[in-house]
Design a protein around this motif. Structure first.
Motif, PDB file in Angstrom:
ATOM      1  N   MET A 617     -54.169   4.275  38.399  1.00 30.13           N
ATOM      2  CA  MET A 617     -54.924   4.558  37.179  1.00 30.13           C
ATOM      3  C   MET A 617     -54.000   4.529  35.968  1.00 30.13           C
ATOM      4  O   MET A 617     -54.341   3.981  34.919  1.00 30.13           O
ATOM      5  N   ASN A 618     -52.830   5.109  36.145  1.00 28.98           N
ATOM      6  CA  ASN A 618     -51.881   5.113  35.032  1.00 28.98           C
ATOM      7  C   ASN A 618     -51.474   3.695  34.673  1.00 28.98           C
ATOM      8  O   ASN A 618     -51.327   3.347  33.508  1.00 28.98           O
ATOM      9  N   LEU A 620     -53.226   0.960  35.210  1.00 30.24           N
ATOM     10  CA  LEU A 620     -54.364   0.324  34.546  1.00 30.24           C
ATOM     11  C   LEU A 620     -54.454   0.758  33.093  1.00 30.24           C
ATOM     12  O   LEU A 620     -54.646  -0.057  32.182  1.00 30.24           O
ATOM     13  N   ALA A 621     -54.301   2.084  32.910  1.00 33.25           N
ATOM     14  CA  ALA A 621     -54.429   2.626  31.567  1.00 33.25           C
ATOM     15  C   ALA A 621     -53.348   2.059  30.664  1.00 33.25           C
ATOM     16  O   ALA A 621     -53.582   1.755  29.491  1.00 33.25           O
ATOM     17  N   GLY A 622     -52.148   1.912  31.245  1.00 41.47           N
ATOM     18  CA  GLY A 622     -51.069   1.328  30.461  1.00 41.47           C
ATOM     19  C   GLY A 622     -51.426  -0.085  30.029  1.00 41.47           C
ATOM     20  O   GLY A 622     -51.178  -0.495  28.876  1.00 41.47           O
ATOM     21  N   LEU A 624     -54.397  -1.264  29.567  1.00 45.80           N
ATOM     22  CA  LEU A 624     -55.411  -1.172  28.524  1.00 45.80           C
ATOM     23  C   LEU A 624     -54.788  -0.842  27.184  1.00 45.80           C
ATOM     24  O   LEU A 624     -55.173  -1.361  26.147  1.00 45.80           O
ATOM     25  N   ARG A 625     -53.803   0.036  27.239  1.00 47.27           N
ATOM     26  CA  ARG A 625     -53.168   0.447  25.992  1.00 47.27           C
ATOM     27  C   ARG A 625     -52.495  -0.752  25.333  1.00 47.27           C
ATOM     28  O   ARG A 625     -52.528  -0.923  24.119  1.00 47.27           O
ATOM     29  N   ALA A 627     -53.496  -3.752  25.562  1.00 44.94           N
ATOM     30  CA  ALA A 627     -54.517  -4.630  24.986  1.00 44.94           C
ATOM     31  C   ALA A 627     -55.024  -4.080  23.660  1.00 44.94           C
ATOM     32  O   ALA A 627     -55.487  -4.830  22.806  1.00 44.94           O
ATOM     33  N   GLN A 628     -54.948  -2.767  23.506  1.00 48.80           N
ATOM     34  CA  GLN A 628     -55.444  -2.131  22.272  1.00 48.80           C
ATOM     35  C   GLN A 628     -54.368  -2.272  21.195  1.00 48.80           C
ATOM     36  O   GLN A 628     -53.653  -1.329  20.889  1.00 48.80           O
TER      37      GLN A 628
ATOM     38  N   MET B 233     -63.758  -1.944  21.331  1.00 46.55           N
ATOM     39  CA  MET B 233     -62.343  -1.743  21.001  1.00 46.55           C
ATOM     40  C   MET B 233     -62.118  -1.142  19.628  1.00 46.55           C
ATOM     41  O   MET B 233     -61.079  -0.587  19.336  1.00 46.55           O
ATOM     42  N   ASP B 237     -59.726   3.230  17.252  1.00 45.13           N
ATOM     43  CA  ASP B 237     -59.048   3.113  15.964  1.00 45.13           C
ATOM     44  C   ASP B 237     -59.869   3.744  14.858  1.00 45.13           C
ATOM     45  O   ASP B 237     -59.350   4.456  14.002  1.00 45.13           O
ATOM     46  N   LEU B 291     -63.385   1.204  31.636  1.00 44.48           N
ATOM     47  CA  LEU B 291     -62.477   1.074  30.494  1.00 44.48           C
ATOM     48  C   LEU B 291     -62.433   2.365  29.693  1.00 44.48           C
ATOM     49  O   LEU B 291     -61.372   2.811  29.272  1.00 44.48           O
ATOM     50  N   ILE B 294     -60.702   5.216  32.003  1.00 42.39           N
ATOM     51  CA  ILE B 294     -59.284   4.971  32.294  1.00 42.39           C
ATOM     52  C   ILE B 294     -58.494   4.962  30.998  1.00 42.39           C
ATOM     53  O   ILE B 294     -57.365   5.450  30.935  1.00 42.39           O
ATOM     54  N   GLY B 295     -59.109   4.432  29.940  1.00 38.76           N
ATOM     55  CA  GLY B 295     -58.415   4.420  28.663  1.00 38.76           C
ATOM     56  C   GLY B 295     -58.119   5.828  28.169  1.00 38.76           C
ATOM     57  O   GLY B 295     -57.070   6.088  27.591  1.00 38.76           O
ATOM     58  N   LEU B 297     -57.453   8.269  29.935  1.00 37.10           N
ATOM     59  CA  LEU B 297     -56.560   8.961  30.866  1.00 37.10           C
ATOM     60  C   LEU B 297     -55.169   9.191  30.287  1.00 37.10           C
ATOM     61  O   LEU B 297     -54.558  10.225  30.516  1.00 37.10           O
ATOM     62  N   ILE B 298     -54.659   8.213  29.546  1.00 31.29           N
ATOM     63  CA  ILE B 298     -53.256   8.353  29.132  1.00 31.29           C
ATOM     64  C   ILE B 298     -53.127   8.712  27.662  1.00 31.29           C
ATOM     65  O   ILE B 298     -52.045   8.655  27.101  1.00 31.29           O
ATOM     66  N   GLN B 299     -54.234   9.084  27.027  1.00 24.85           N
ATOM     67  CA  GLN B 299     -54.132   9.426  25.617  1.00 24.85           C
ATOM     68  C   GLN B 299     -53.549  10.821  25.434  1.00 24.85           C
ATOM     69  O   GLN B 299     -54.002  11.768  26.065  1.00 24.85           O
ATOM     70  N   ARG B 304     -58.284  10.302  19.849  1.00 25.69           N
ATOM     71  CA  ARG B 304     -58.439   9.005  20.528  1.00 25.69           C
ATOM     72  C   ARG B 304     -59.035   9.208  21.917  1.00 25.69           C
ATOM     73  O   ARG B 304     -59.835   8.418  22.395  1.00 25.69           O
ATOM     74  N   TYR B 308     -62.292   7.385  23.489  1.00 24.29           N
ATOM     75  CA  TYR B 308     -62.430   6.691  24.760  1.00 24.29           C
ATOM     76  C   TYR B 308     -63.476   7.387  25.634  1.00 24.29           C
ATOM     77  O   TYR B 308     -64.255   6.743  26.331  1.00 24.29           O
TER      78      TYR B 308
END
Lengths: 653, 496
Positions: A617-618, A620-622, A624-625, A627-628, B233, B237, B291, B294-295, B297-299, B304, B308
């Motif tokens: 998951m991490n 994947l999330a990385g 995605l980050r 891509a953002q 997306m 932002d 998306l 998972i997006g 998850l790491i914020q 933000r 997500y």
């Protein structure tokens, strides 16, 4: 008035709740706990008086609080039963239990967790009373598990100590007791299932309040049925049920092959050993058989096996007791042996004799444990008999009380043990026509007298072997309970004295056992037995108080090892059953558990599933980050791709 | 020459809309005469207007009517949504009353713009015609562009406003194109008429292709509004840069309006084509769920993360939309109910969470780092409890509103035959629980690395109390809310 029987277990339960939630001081906890058991005792007396007023053919008080379970045909009452059998058990539990509680106030003084101790003791008394007072097998099972739990909790009372004498880890001992008992518990559950499926009820006797039938009076009806095990053949129903109950008894009452937990259970405080592991809980197996006598009386029952198990356990236990060096372990093996006597008695159908021995044993074994506790307490928490010696001058009261207990246990005329033990042996010889069993029991009786003589000699005679000890006599709180128990152990034989047989008459409404007609032959047998016992007792005393006395040294082997060699070693380790189980079950099980824990839990579930999921998951999330990007053109590109795919799907579908 | 007859106009249908539009116009003028130091009066007046509009709807509850030749609808579905929009707008204005002066961006136009945006949302809920839906969408979007960039001269606010405008214009173009294609194919812009045409299967193969292409583009446009992947997306932002009350409004009101229109379009116009669009939408729903969650998850930036998370929540609501289109009456109704209940729960919860964020926000500090929540329990126990309740509700833990929302959506999707989709939904909900609970852990166990002062004012507190009370009441007693959404029927064809 029948409802007062609920007060009997209610008082100790109240004591437990108060001690667990309210009380914070040692002294208050002890007094509260003792008072609650005392009240329970008084209520038992009152209930017995009420019981006298009932007709002999229906001599029982019952009271159902509510319908516990009601699922279609599966109906169980939350109800208590009070009949003569329950009465004598309740009397023992609350009477001896109350004395031990008072004793414990003195014994546990200065303990780190006295309130918890007394709370658990009361909980135990509650559970034990539920066990003996339950009016159905399921409620009995609740008590059965309850006493097991309390046993576990109290054996592990010193859980913060790495070892207690003689080198036992209290937590391990508690776990061992619990785990070994589970085997028996599982068997009891299976017996319970078998009884319900075949009788359609779990009540012992008909329950008029809920309209339930009882299974004990239906034993004849289903006696001929069998359980089909398919490829394994058929087993008569009665054999199956009683055999399962025998396994349960072997667990709870420390019989072969499950007795190994009891010697280790001595890791608990001495009052616990006296109450739970001598006088009451371990006898619940005997009670179970007596209560289900109707099943064991059926021709197809496993009663012969009960006899064999009892006799062999009695002999094995007695021999193991001979070679012990720890004062409490001698008594522990002795308890196993004496329980063997009781089990043998009920296996022969001599239920009254079994109950008789259960009661007298409850008195003198509790006395012995308390006196042993008094010794341990008096010499600064030492249990090794090699350190003792010559204590009869420094602990005179304890010595006298201990001697009474030892003589009673040794079966010396005219103390309580003589009468109850003799009745079992006589029954084996004359009624059961099983001379082999009788001879083994006589032999066991002689060995019993020997090890008690040995113990008395080692502890109280000879010279003081450890100069570091400063013995002091126990205070009145500990002394008086012992004196009362001794006063009971001396004339205890009266309760079923030949010719009077009070216990027999009292239990007749439950057991319908005929009175034993005493013959000259019985007198001769009894005389032989007691003379033999007296002889071996003297031998044991003389050997360890005089002949070998000088060769008993602290930290050294018993001097008898020289003469008996490996045989002695075998007796010392309880015939190696522990050793065998350790290798046959515990180690393979541990190895398998380690393997599965590593392969499945640590690597599989923790590693691949949990850790892997988190990592992926991490990851994947990385992605995605990345891509953002923050640039609108990236977003527009993703947007556009989405539109193209969507439109393509819709139009080209 | 045929005589032009103007059909009678049923003003009841437009009552709430008229109140908001009219009051917004009046307020715009009033704001000119209110001295700068008293500008918050405009905010109070705006709230008063919202309350009046909400009250004006009550007499019409239960019926179903349309006017302007079927261009505007009033059924229980749109009435329910109108109330949601009005309530959300009122809470957002309450949040803004002190936020704006604190950050030096207090202008009367702000409140007026919120009212106009609300009117746009109501148009989206009530529109029975593609042109009206587009009108509502543009009205909503244009005001939100301005509101997003309202924190002038803060650069992030400007940037996010610009990004929102660019991507929004991009999406708007597709929608117009889609509307044109559909008109070309069916010759109608009225949702009911389109649905009627499709149901009779009276289209040539060529027209059918145009229709589907148009439908795809319209789904894209509304998907942009609800932050459906891969059109999501912009959301992180824009949320991050927008003034926090506006972000709350975006995440709640704008998303709800998008769903209102999407459901109307897909069910009323495209209902008979459910077998066609359902697989595509299901795929998009999965992408959105994955998306978004998972997006998040790491914020480490909580704002933000909430952005997500709002993408992820759009995924759950899409499950309800999928069920809403399912043939067979009952399943479809369940789906509409599920979307509404989820919107209600989500609105309460997100408003609460953003409210706490506002309390923690300092002028000029724009980190919203998760560390700011460390040890909040020790400093501000009530605020920490409120945030914890919101986060647990977002995670769908009983007994909170969020649980019932998820429960209803999953049940509806399962009954409509989307078993595997439901399972994915539950799995992603498990992922989501991780990042929500992370903040709870921070608040209750961690030591604060740096004291972040938290300020609340009466208006903010009132908004928070409403949100938290709503979450708990809905959580403990879901029956009244479920009863309400069960009465909210989408009047399918022409006010029948």
């Amino acid at each position: 008035m029948d409802w007062i029987i609920w007060l009997i277990p209610a008082f100790p339960l109240l004591g437990f709740v108060l001690n667990a939630l309210v009380v914070r001081q040692e002294r208050q906890a002890g007094i509260l706990a003792s008072a609650m058991v005392g009240l329970s005792f008084a209520t038992t007396i009152a209930a017995m008086a009420t019981l006298e007023g009932t007709p002999a053919e229906a001599r029982r008080l019952t009271w159902t609080l509510w319908e516990w379970i009601s699922i279609d045909d599966f109906r169980v009452a939350f109800g208590l039963l009070f009949d003569p059998l329950t009465a004598v058990m309740a009397l023992l539990v609350t009477g001896v239990g109350g004395l031990i509680h008072v004793y414990a106030i003195g014994y546990m003084h200065g303990d780190a967790r006295p309130v918890r101790f007394f709370a658990y003791m009361n909980l135990f008394v509650f559970a034990m009373l539920m066990l003996v007072m339950a009016d159905n097998l399921l409620l009995l099972f609740l008590g059965w598990e309850g006493v097991g739990l309390c046993s576990f909790l109290l054996i592990g009372h010193y859980f913060d100590r790495r070892t207690v004498q003689p080198g036992i880890n209290p937590s391990d001992a508690a776990v061992k007791a619990f785990v070994v008992n589970r085997i028996g518990d599982a068997a009891l559950l299976a017996a319970l299932f078998a009884i319900f499926t075949n009788f359609g009820t779990l009540s012992f006797y008909p329950n008029p309040q809920l309209g339930l039938t009882g299974y004990l009076d239906q034993a004849i009806i289903v006696a001929g049925q069998s359980i089909d095990f398919g490829a394994f053949g058929q087993l008569p129903l009665m054999t199956a049920i009683t055999l399962l109950m025998l396994v349960a008894v072997a667990g709870k009452s420390a019989q072969l092959p499950l007795y190994t937990w009891l010697p280790d259970a001595m890791a608990g405080p001495t009052p616990v050993s006296a109450l739970i592991h001598a006088a009451t809980m371990v006898t619940s197996g005997v009670y179970l058989i007596v209560r289900n006598a109707a099943l064991f009386d059926q021709p197809a029952s496993a009663a012969p096996w009960v006899l064999v198990i009892g006799v062999v356990t009695a002999f094995i236990g007695a021999t193991a007791a001979v070679a012990q060096l720890d004062i409490k372990r001698v008594l522990a093996y002795s308890t196993i042996s004496q329980l063997g006597f009781m089990v043998a008695a009920v296996g022969m159908g001599a239920y009254v004799a079994g109950m008789f021995h259960l009661l007298t044993h409850g008195l003198f074994k509790a006395l012995l444990f308390l006196a042993a506790g008094s010794v341990i307490h008096g010499i600064g928490d030492q249990q090794d008999m090699r350190r003792m010696g010559g204590l009869r001058t420094t602990l005179p009261t304890t010595f006298r009380l201990y001697a009474i207990g030892a003589l009673a246990l040794g079966g010396i005329f005219p103390l309580a043990g003589f009468w109850s033990k003799d009745e079992i042996i006589a029954h084996a010889w004359f009624d059961a026509r099983s001379p082999l069993a009788a001879i083994v029991l006589v032999l066991t009786s002689a060995i019993t007298a020997f090890y008690m003589g040995r113990q008395t000699g080692m502890v109280f005679y000879g010279r003081p072997r450890d100069p570091a000890l400063h013995p002091h006599e126990s205070g009145p709180l500990m002394r008086w309970p012992m004196i009362i128990l001794a006063a009971g152990a001396i004339p205890g034989g009266l309760i079923n004295f030949p010719g009077l047989h009070w216990l027999n008459s009292y239990l007749r409404p439950v057991l319908q056992e005929p009175e034993v007609i005493y013959t000259l032959g019985m007198g001769v047998l009894a005389t032989i037995t007691t003379l033999l016992s007296a002889g071996t007792a003297y031998l044991g005393w003389k050997t360890y108080a005089h002949d070998l006395e000088l060769r008993i040294r602290v930290g050294k082997d018993d001097p008898a090892l020289r003469y008996l060699g490996d045989l002695w070693r075998g007796m010392e380790i309880g015939w190696g059953l522990d050793w065998l189980y350790q290798r046959a079950f515990v180690r393979p099980y541990r190895a398998a558990a380690d393997f599965f824990s590593d392969a499945f839990d640590r690597q599989g579930i923790d590693g691949v599933l949990v850790g892997g999921a988190a990592r992926s998951m991490n990851w994947l999330a990385g992605g995605l980050r990345a891509a953002q990007t923050g640039y609108v053109r990236t977003y527009a590109l993703a947007f556009l791709l989405g539109v193209i795919m969507l439109v393509a799907y819709f139009t080209l579908r | 020459m045929t005589e032009i007859t103007i059909p009678p106009i049923d003003w009841r249908v437009a009552t709430q809309l008229c109140i908001i539009f009219g009051w917004a116009s009046v307020l715009l003028i009033i704001a000119l005469f209110v001295p700068r130091s008293r500008i918050r009066v405009v905010g109070y007046l705006a709230i008063a207007g919202l309350v009046v509009a909400a009250g004006a709807g009550i007499p019409f509850w239960g019926g179903s009517a349309e006017t302007f030749g079927g261009m505007l609808r009033l059924d229980t579905y749109s009435m329910m949504l109108n109330w949601l929009f009005l309530a959300a707008a009122a809470v957002v204005i309450a949040y803004s009353l002190n936020y704006l002066p604190k950050h030096g961006i207090e202008h009367g136009e702000y409140y007026v713009l919120v009212l106009f945006a609300t009117a746009g949302m109501m148009l989206l809920a009530q529109g029975g015609d593609l042109i009206v839906l587009f009108l509502g969408l543009e009205l909503l979007s244009l005001t939100l562009y301005v509101l997003t960039g309202f924190a002038y001269p803060r650069e992030t606010s400007e940037e996010s406003g610009m990004k929102y405008l660019l991507t929004g214009a991009f999406a708007g173009g597709f929608i117009v194109f889609g509307i044109a294609l559909i008109y070309g194919a069916t010759g109608s812009l009225n949702l009911a008429a389109i649905g009627d045409t499709l149901a009779r299967a009276a289209l040539a193969a060529e027209d059918r292709t145009y229709l589907y292409a148009g439908a795809a583009l319209i789904v894209t446009g509304f998907g942009y509004k609800i932050a459906m992947a891969p059109f999501h997306m912009w959301a992180p932002d824009v949320y991050e840069g927008a003034p926090t009350p506006v972000a709350a409004f975006l995440s709640v009101g704008s998303k709800a309006a998008g769903f209102a229109a999407l459901v109307r379009f897909l069910v009323e116009a495209m209902g008979s084509q459910w077998p066609v669009w359902a697989p595509a939408l299901a795929t998009l729903a999965i992408a959105t769920l994955l998306l978004g969650n998972i997006g998040a998850l790491i914020q480490n930036n909580v704002k933000r993360m909430l952005a997500y998370s709002s993408v992820g929540h759009a995924g759950y609501m899409l499950l309800g939309v999928l069920a809403a289109g399912a043939p067979g009456g009952m399943a479809g109704q369940r789906g509409v109910e599920a979307v509404l209940l989820y919107l209600l729960a989500y609105m309460l919860t997100n408003l609460g969470a953003f409210g706490v964020l506002i309390a923690l926000e300092q002028r000029g500090e724009l980190t919203w780092d998760i560390n700011q929540f460390a040890g909040l329990w020790a400093r501000r126990p009530l605020l920490a409890s409120a945030m914890a309740i919101c986060l647990l509700s977002l995670a769908g833990v009983p007994p909170t509103a969020g649980f019932w929302g998820k429960f209803y959506v999953f049940t509806a999707a399962w009954q409509a035959g989307f078993g595997w989709l439901t399972i994915i939904g539950i799995l992603t909900a498990a992922i989501a629980a991780f990042y929500y609970v992370r903040i709870v852990v921070q608040m209750f166990t961690a030591e604060p690395s740096r004291e972040t002062p938290a300020e609340t004012d009466p208006a903010l507190r009132a908004g928070l109390v409403i949100a938290i009370a709503g979450i708990l009441v809905l959580g403990f007693m879901p029956a009244p809310a479920i009863d309400l959404v069960q009465r909210s029927v989408l009047a399918t064809v022409g006010g029948q």
